[in-house]
Design an enzyme around this catalytic site. Structure first.
Site, mmCIF file in Angstrom:
data_model
loop_
_atom_site.group_PDB
_atom_site.id
_atom_site.type_symbol
_atom_site.label_atom_id
_atom_site.label_comp_id
_atom_site.label_asym_id
_atom_site.label_seq_id
_atom_site.Cartn_x
_atom_site.Cartn_y
_atom_site.Cartn_z
ATOM 1 N N LYS A 10 0.889 -1.172 0.000
ATOM 2 C CA LYS A 10 0.000 0.000 0.000
ATOM 3 C C LYS A 10 0.917 1.208 0.000
ATOM 4 O O LYS A 10 1.567 1.507 1.004
ATOM 5 C CB LYS A 10 -0.912 -0.021 1.227
ATOM 6 C CG LYS A 10 -1.887 1.137 1.239
ATOM 7 C CD LYS A 10 -2.650 1.209 2.548
ATOM 8 C CE LYS A 10 -3.075 2.640 2.753
ATOM 9 N NZ LYS A 10 -3.482 2.905 4.134
ATOM 10 N N GLY A 21 -7.667 9.532 9.302
ATOM 11 C CA GLY A 21 -8.004 9.678 10.717
ATOM 12 C C GLY A 21 -9.028 10.753 11.020
ATOM 13 O O GLY A 21 -9.364 10.971 12.179
ATOM 14 N N ALA A 76 -9.115 5.766 3.973
ATOM 15 C CA ALA A 76 -8.906 6.986 4.766
ATOM 16 C C ALA A 76 -10.168 7.835 4.914
ATOM 17 O O ALA A 76 -10.904 8.056 3.954
ATOM 18 C CB ALA A 76 -7.809 7.863 4.169
ATOM 19 N N GLY A 77 -10.374 8.274 6.139
ATOM 20 C CA GLY A 77 -11.439 9.221 6.425
ATOM 21 C C GLY A 77 -12.786 8.606 6.736
ATOM 22 O O GLY A 77 -13.723 9.308 7.103
ATOM 23 N N ASN A 104 -9.610 1.770 9.652
ATOM 24 C CA ASN A 104 -8.752 1.519 10.816
ATOM 25 C C ASN A 104 -9.253 2.294 12.034
ATOM 26 O O ASN A 104 -9.844 1.747 12.954
ATOM 27 C CB ASN A 104 -7.302 1.871 10.507
ATOM 28 C CG ASN A 104 -6.326 1.407 11.573
ATOM 29 O OD1 ASN A 104 -5.150 1.238 11.312
ATOM 30 N ND2 ASN A 104 -6.767 1.157 12.796
ATOM 31 N N THR A 105 -9.059 3.618 11.994
ATOM 32 C CA THR A 105 -9.354 4.430 13.184
ATOM 33 C C THR A 105 -10.807 4.285 13.640
ATOM 34 O O THR A 105 -11.071 4.201 14.849
ATOM 35 C CB THR A 105 -9.037 5.915 12.887
ATOM 36 O OG1 THR A 105 -7.717 5.997 12.339
ATOM 37 C CG2 THR A 105 -9.091 6.741 14.152
#
Lengths: 65, 273
Positions: free
Chosen positions: B108, B169, B196-197, B218-219
């Protein structure tokens, strides 16, 4: 010999990258190495000499996103 | 009916560089409260691909090894990243190091160009992707929704794209749905993973309804009050969004249109013909 390992200044006795890993107590198989921002294969560490001022990176698996 | 649905979903595989997957939710492994919760969350997410990284380790420490052992136990495919790299050289070297440690050609690829938004440097990204694909890597570039950057990444040999939803994040979801729709429409056959996001299961569902092939989170999972439950919510949202997309969504319209039949309504002023 004065070098940088993972951004930290160190005085080491090792003459090669493989010897440096042993000197600093790294497990050979669990880390990846780079010398002056160039990747050095595990199989090449024994024949990769170190010189004054070199910058070594020793990286291990970590959580990532 | 349920069996029909299951069998339908079973045939709907995600293909990335020739490898097939049932799950369309990729999970990050960072920021979990504990290794045990990480393991349970990955299982609850039904993720078959997880992202990992490489970081500096002190001599004598075995934390990297312990983490790697935990991840191997999960039996999932690993997608190493070059997170935090800010130059082509850093990203290429990190990718080469990751390939050796994780024993995979997948990477990635992140080349970060701006501190506040952590937005990709698409110029450096294309250059690094080109170097890495020539070296045998299978590159998953973390990119913006920019069409020209996408075209150049494909030209550099990437077979998958990872456009951002919003800054890493931030949890803001899909910041630019118009541009993402345009990207999807321009490259209908390229597997695209929204990365992301993503902050909520509903964001993931919307991305899937738009026709994106998968979502990486993830987050939003790791920092939830209950990461295991949130992982399950994301799995359901991704499946719902994908199924909705495949069922062909209705077109939105500006004016109301009654859903209950108008003909035969009581109290109408006169009978209709």
């Amino acid at each position: 010999m004065h070098i940088h390992v993972n951004g930290k200044a160190l005085d080491v006795a090792a003459a090669t990258l493989a010897a440096l890993l042993r000197e600093l107590e790294y497990e050979d198989g669990a880390v990846a190495t780079a010398l002056n921002q160039i990747f050095v294969r595990k199989s090449d560490r024994g024949k990769t000499p170190l010189k004054e001022g070199d910058a070594v990176e020793i990286l291990a698996p970590r959580q990532g996103g | 009916m349920e069996a029909e649905m299951d069998s339908d979903l079973g045939g709907d595989r995600l293909t990335l560089y020739g490898a097939e997957f049932s799950s369309r939710l990729l999970a990050g492994t960072a920021q979990y409260p504990s290794p045990a919760i990480l393991s349970r969350a990955i299982a609850a997410a039904k993720a078959e691909i997880v992202t990992v990284s490489l970081r500096r380790e002190s001599g004598g420490s075995r934390s990297g090894e312990r983490f790697f052992a935990l991840i191997r136990e999960l039996g999932v495919r690993l997608l190493p990243n070059t997170a935090g790299c800010r130059s082509v050289r850093e990203a290429v070297t990190t990718a080469q190091m990751a390939r050796e440690v994780f024993d995979t050609p997948w990477i990635k690829l992140e080349v970060i160009g701006e501190e506040d938004t952590l937005q990709p440097d698409v110029f450096g990204l294309v250059e690094a992707a080109s170097i890495l694909t020539r070296d045998g890597f299978q590159v998953f570039p973390y990119t913006t929704e920019d069409l020209v950057a996408a075209e150049k990444l494909l030209g550099a040999g990437c077979e998958v794209l990872m456009p951002w939803g919003s800054p890493i994040g931030s949890g803001r979801g899909l910041n630019n749905p118009y541009a993402l729709k345009s990207l999807r429409a321009h490259f209908p056959d390229v597997p695209m993973i929204i990365d992301a996001g993503i902050g909520a299961p509903s964001h993931a569902a919307v991305a899937m309804e738009m026709g994106f092939d998968a979502v990486l989170s993830n987050t939003a999972i790791a920092k939830a009050g209950d990461p295991v439950k949130m992982a399950r919510a994301f799995a359901l949202a991704v499946e719902a969004g994908r199924t909705g997309y495949r069922a062909d969504l209705m077109q939105a319209r500006d004016m109301a249109a009654p859903s209950t039949p108008v003909i035969g309504r009581a109290f109408s002023s006169r009978a209709r013909a």
